[in-house]
Design an enzyme around this catalytic site. Sequence first.
Site, mmCIF file in Angstrom:
data_model
loop_
_atom_site.group_PDB
_atom_site.id
_atom_site.type_symbol
_atom_site.label_atom_id
_atom_site.label_comp_id
_atom_site.label_asym_id
_atom_site.label_seq_id
_atom_site.Cartn_x
_atom_site.Cartn_y
_atom_site.Cartn_z
ATOM 1 C CD GLU A 117 -2.986 -1.053 2.468
ATOM 2 O OE1 GLU A 117 -2.718 -0.426 3.319
ATOM 3 O OE2 GLU A 117 -3.875 -1.990 2.344
ATOM 4 C CD GLU A 171 -3.808 -5.994 4.163
ATOM 5 O OE1 GLU A 171 -4.625 -5.172 4.501
ATOM 6 O OE2 GLU A 171 -2.398 -5.705 4.124
HETATM 7 C C1 FCB Z 1 -4.440 -2.093 5.468
HETATM 8 C C2 FCB Z 1 -3.093 -2.409 6.193
HETATM 9 C C3 FCB Z 1 -3.091 -3.472 7.158
HETATM 10 C C4 FCB Z 1 -4.235 -3.397 8.066
HETATM 11 C C5 FCB Z 1 -5.368 -3.240 7.364
HETATM 12 C C6 FCB Z 1 -6.728 -3.029 8.403
HETATM 13 O O1 FCB Z 1 -4.273 -0.791 5.104
HETATM 14 O O2 FCB Z 1 -2.309 -3.064 5.054
HETATM 15 O O3 FCB Z 1 -1.900 -3.577 7.849
HETATM 16 O O4 FCB Z 1 -3.970 -2.357 8.930
HETATM 17 O O5 FCB Z 1 -5.409 -2.045 6.686
#
Ligand code: FCB
Length: 440
Positions: free
Chosen positions: A170, A349
């Site tokens: 990210e 994620e």
């Molecule tokens: C993302 C992050 C991860 C976690 C989630 C909820 O942006 O990559 O580390 O904090 O959000």
Amino acid sequence: MIDQKLAADSPLRDPGFEFGVATSSFQIEGATGVDDRRPSIWDTFCREPGRILDGSNGDIACDHYHRFEDDLDMLAELGFRHYRLSLAWPRLMDINGRPNTKGLDFYRRLLEACHERQIVPNVTLYHWDLPADMRGGWLNRDTAYRFADYASAVAYRLGDLMPRIATLNEPWCSSILSYDIGAHAPGHANRAEALTAAHHLLLASGLGIQAMRAERSNASLGLVLNFESLVAATEDDQRARDLAHAERNRFWLDRLTQREPSSDLMAQGQVPERPGDAKIMAEPLDWLGVNYYTESQVMRADNRRGYDTFTKPGIEKTHIGWDIAPQGLTALLVEFDRDYDLPPIYITENGAACDDSVNATGDVNDDQRRLYFRDHLAAVESAMENGVDIQGYYAWSLMDNFEWAFGYSQRFGLVHVDYDTQLRTPKQSALDWQRFLASR
Ligand code: FCB
């Protein structure tokens, strides 16, 4: 339950589709002062008053550094065969740019422990824990070259255990959220700085890919981006929405694919572009990681960004206050697939924060999270039906952990962590995953 909306012949039911869970080093490891680890920018940020909601830090976190064997047993027990984790740069390289043997030993043991359990590691090299002593952080172009040195050293020493590697997690967060919005380390509020940081991060990723390819031609190399679904609050906000969408989402893909920028974002700062940079940033990837959580409304505003975002009244939210919007994930994936020439995608994620607690019978009833997974798996299936090449999905997160500026106040885990005792308790959603994975 979580597979309730999937078709009987859904590709997600195919055992070839990868399912895993994700974590990151700083959020779970603790043990910040051992084995010659250098402090990271998050160690120092946590010590600045007012930065972390509950005043906490990562000193102990889930104590995963000492408990990783048990945590991997738990992961395997739930039926996952894939695990996305990150390595801590401050553990692995010393201040003189030489590999730290103790850090290498730790990650060798951890990665071997994955393989012993038939868990395939998907390793991210940078999930925000930059060594605090790197002068200028991401504002310094040299940091990109130091990252490539680190990537090269790690690929050389641990590459035999890492079939899949991402350079960064990210970069939007490490640049805009950290240098303009100021919510993440180092907590600056300067738009020009944010664009400089973004430039150096993408440069670092490209240089890192080149360095690792030179070292390990067979590793599958990628980058993880985070996207947010953005909707114009009113008809008059459409322009602001497009600007926000360009900055938040499309900018990164534009640079990766050397496409004409979707906005004049780059003109807003003195981006330190040098001849050749664009090509390095567009170094081909073997895969792209996509992180997705939520949708926001966009309204035009008279501030340095030109817009504001907010959540929508009446839409269900998770405990962290984020709107639940699975349809946004499908729409983004379909748009990007249409507009860009992208490598295969992994959802790296996706998950929900809930106000979980262990009840008298020892259960954690996290119904909202169960429904969140059900609806987002259906959204992934729907993108695939529309032709998007998606190869895997990782739930965030294996267990509750240090949620950055929110400290320990937000629980994203499939497994509940009692931070006083370090007791782990699988939530109902974890048991759903176990049933679903066993059924495939
Ligand atoms: C993302 C992050 C991860 C976690 C989630 C909820 O942006 O990559 O580390 O904090 O959000």
